[in-house]
Design a protein around this motif. Sequence first.
Motif, PDB file in Angstrom:
ATOM      1  N   THR A 147       0.819  -1.194   0.000  1.00 21.27           N
ATOM      2  CA  THR A 147       0.000   0.000   0.000  1.00 21.27           C
ATOM      3  C   THR A 147       0.860   1.254   0.000  1.00 21.27           C
ATOM      4  O   THR A 147       1.891   1.320   0.674  1.00 21.27           O
ATOM      5  CB  THR A 147      -0.960   0.039   1.201  1.00 21.27           C
ATOM      6  OG1 THR A 147      -1.705   1.278   1.187  1.00 21.27           O
ATOM      7  CG2 THR A 147      -0.208  -0.051   2.531  1.00 21.27           C
ATOM      8  N   ASP A 148       0.439   2.221  -0.776  1.00 20.37           N
ATOM      9  CA  ASP A 148       0.981   3.568  -0.676  1.00 20.37           C
ATOM     10  C   ASP A 148       0.622   4.126   0.705  1.00 20.37           C
ATOM     11  O   ASP A 148      -0.255   3.575   1.397  1.00 20.37           O
ATOM     12  CB  ASP A 148       0.374   4.432  -1.787  1.00 20.37           C
ATOM     13  CG  ASP A 148       0.775   5.886  -1.690  1.00 20.37           C
ATOM     14  OD1 ASP A 148       1.969   6.175  -1.577  1.00 20.37           O
ATOM     15  OD2 ASP A 148      -0.136   6.744  -1.703  1.00 20.37           O
ATOM     16  N   THR A 176      -3.420   7.565   0.866  1.00 19.28           N
ATOM     17  CA  THR A 176      -3.983   6.222   0.734  1.00 19.28           C
ATOM     18  C   THR A 176      -4.256   5.662   2.122  1.00 19.28           C
ATOM     19  O   THR A 176      -5.384   5.294   2.442  1.00 19.28           O
ATOM     20  CB  THR A 176      -3.037   5.291  -0.045  1.00 19.28           C
ATOM     21  OG1 THR A 176      -2.829   5.814  -1.362  1.00 19.28           O
ATOM     22  CG2 THR A 176      -3.628   3.890  -0.158  1.00 19.28           C
ATOM     23  N   VAL A 194      -2.637  -1.093  -3.260  1.00 18.90           N
ATOM     24  CA  VAL A 194      -3.585   0.017  -3.084  1.00 18.90           C
ATOM     25  C   VAL A 194      -2.813   1.324  -3.186  1.00 18.90           C
ATOM     26  O   VAL A 194      -1.789   1.505  -2.507  1.00 18.90           O
ATOM     27  CB  VAL A 194      -4.297  -0.061  -1.716  1.00 18.90           C
ATOM     28  CG1 VAL A 194      -5.440   0.961  -1.664  1.00 18.90           C
ATOM     29  CG2 VAL A 194      -4.823  -1.463  -1.449  1.00 18.90           C
ATOM     30  N   GLY A 195      -3.301   2.249  -4.011  1.00 14.44           N
ATOM     31  CA  GLY A 195      -2.604   3.523  -4.175  1.00 14.44           C
ATOM     32  C   GLY A 195      -3.520   4.625  -4.655  1.00 14.44           C
ATOM     33  O   GLY A 195      -4.748   4.455  -4.720  1.00 14.44           O
ATOM     34  N   ASP A 196      -2.900   5.758  -5.028  1.00 13.09           N
ATOM     35  CA  ASP A 196      -3.747   6.915  -5.356  1.00 13.09           C
ATOM     36  C   ASP A 196      -3.158   7.903  -6.341  1.00 13.09           C
ATOM     37  O   ASP A 196      -3.824   8.894  -6.676  1.00 13.09           O
ATOM     38  CB  ASP A 196      -4.068   7.699  -4.069  1.00 13.09           C
ATOM     39  CG  ASP A 196      -2.915   8.594  -3.627  1.00 13.09           C
ATOM     40  OD1 ASP A 196      -3.080   9.815  -3.627  1.00 13.09           O
ATOM     41  OD2 ASP A 196      -1.836   8.068  -3.319  1.00 13.09           O
ATOM     42  N   ASP A 253       2.356   5.587  -8.359  1.00 14.63           N
ATOM     43  CA  ASP A 253       1.807   4.237  -8.180  1.00 14.63           C
ATOM     44  C   ASP A 253       1.536   3.535  -9.509  1.00 14.63           C
ATOM     45  O   ASP A 253       1.092   2.385  -9.529  1.00 14.63           O
ATOM     46  CB  ASP A 253       0.501   4.301  -7.380  1.00 14.63           C
ATOM     47  CG  ASP A 253       0.705   4.827  -5.970  1.00 14.63           C
ATOM     48  OD1 ASP A 253       1.762   4.532  -5.377  1.00 14.63           O
ATOM     49  OD2 ASP A 253      -0.181   5.546  -5.466  1.00 14.63           O
ATOM     50  N   VAL A 289      -7.819   4.212  -4.172  1.00 15.94           N
ATOM     51  CA  VAL A 289      -8.800   4.864  -3.301  1.00 15.94           C
ATOM     52  C   VAL A 289      -9.456   5.984  -4.102  1.00 15.94           C
ATOM     53  O   VAL A 289      -8.887   6.479  -5.084  1.00 15.94           O
ATOM     54  CB  VAL A 289      -8.139   5.373  -2.006  1.00 15.94           C
ATOM     55  CG1 VAL A 289      -7.770   4.199  -1.107  1.00 15.94           C
ATOM     56  CG2 VAL A 289      -6.918   6.243  -2.282  1.00 15.94           C
ATOM     57  N   ARG A 311      -8.976   8.050   0.633  1.00 12.94           N
ATOM     58  CA  ARG A 311      -7.849   7.975   1.559  1.00 12.94           C
ATOM     59  C   ARG A 311      -7.997   6.807   2.549  1.00 12.94           C
ATOM     60  O   ARG A 311      -8.236   5.680   2.132  1.00 12.94           O
ATOM     61  CB  ARG A 311      -7.671   9.328   2.241  1.00 12.94           C
ATOM     62  CG  ARG A 311      -7.383  10.432   1.226  1.00 12.94           C
ATOM     63  CD  ARG A 311      -7.285  11.824   1.816  1.00 12.94           C
ATOM     64  NE  ARG A 311      -6.818  12.767   0.805  1.00 12.94           N
ATOM     65  CZ  ARG A 311      -7.604  13.371  -0.090  1.00 12.94           C
ATOM     66  NH1 ARG A 311      -8.919  13.146  -0.096  1.00 12.94           N
ATOM     67  NH2 ARG A 311      -7.102  14.206  -0.983  1.00 12.94           N
ATOM     68  N   PHE A 366      -8.913   2.729   2.046  1.00 12.30           N
ATOM     69  CA  PHE A 366      -8.054   1.581   2.378  1.00 12.30           C
ATOM     70  C   PHE A 366      -8.792   0.603   3.284  1.00 12.30           C
ATOM     71  O   PHE A 366      -8.681  -0.620   3.107  1.00 12.30           O
ATOM     72  CB  PHE A 366      -6.761   2.050   3.047  1.00 12.30           C
ATOM     73  CG  PHE A 366      -5.848   0.908   3.397  1.00 12.30           C
ATOM     74  CD1 PHE A 366      -5.016   0.354   2.440  1.00 12.30           C
ATOM     75  CD2 PHE A 366      -5.856   0.351   4.674  1.00 12.30           C
ATOM     76  CE1 PHE A 366      -4.198  -0.728   2.748  1.00 12.30           C
ATOM     77  CE2 PHE A 366      -5.047  -0.727   4.990  1.00 12.30           C
ATOM     78  CZ  PHE A 366      -4.219  -1.262   4.026  1.00 12.30           C
TER      79      PHE A 366
END
Length: 269
Positions: free
Chosen positions: A20-21, A25, A213-215, A219, A232, A254, A258
């Motif tokens: 995950t970022d 995130t 998972v990122g934004d 990413d 997200v 955000r 997540f």
Amino acid sequence: MLPLPHWNLAARSTIAGIFTDIDDTLTTEGAITPDALQALADLKAAGLVVIPITGRPIGWCEPFMAGPAGSTWPVDAMVAENGALAFTRSSGAQPTLVKRYQQDAATRNANQARMREIAAQVAAEVPGVALSRDSAGRETDLAFDYAEFDRHAPDIVEQVLAVLQRAGMQTTVSSIHIHGCFGDFNKWQGANWIVRELLGRDLAQELDRWVFVGDSGNDQAMFQHFTHSVGVANIARFAPQLTHLPRYVTQGERGAGFAEVAQAILAGR
């Protein structure tokens, strides 16, 4: 990008690890929210490998890996500076932090001297743009603030990128910072490296068991390669500029987004 409920339940049932970022995130307004922190804990309790991977500096990450009792994040490792180095923990009754690098000390020292010159060049050519406030903790890259504390227009971001690229740096843009480094570093390369270092396994051969998972822009390499990738909801801000989008998107932004991903994974187990 499909709504997260379109993620097949059977596919979710085999997930064994999550990258995950962090910024925007896991965090909201610069701090991890209780729901996101609980989601990390729930994933770890379920036996998943949990690894944040960020453009933030290694020094910024240290308190989250070795903070006071109750403040340490429940994660297996933390990869910093877009993949160039990481913290892991030693085994044993009293684990200690282990800092791992992809470059040797001589290379890092030479690069740091060159980066100081380039930072001065950016200051001269793009007035008003400053190094990120977390730069004191950086060892392998330069980061300039365009959206964390300062606000700079897209054309200013492009000017900074041009200076970095002329100097031979690899560049990327996160949700808050403009990054430049010497070395073939990005989150995908860093993810493969840390899985080999930490687990002795080949990430590319088991992507059906991992999720990212990122934004934002830095990413993209993860969105491109991961079989299961989730953005997200605030990724909408960057979506028009991205070549590679995540397969799924959450309803919440955000940290709340997540937490949605964690719930979706755990519902499949």
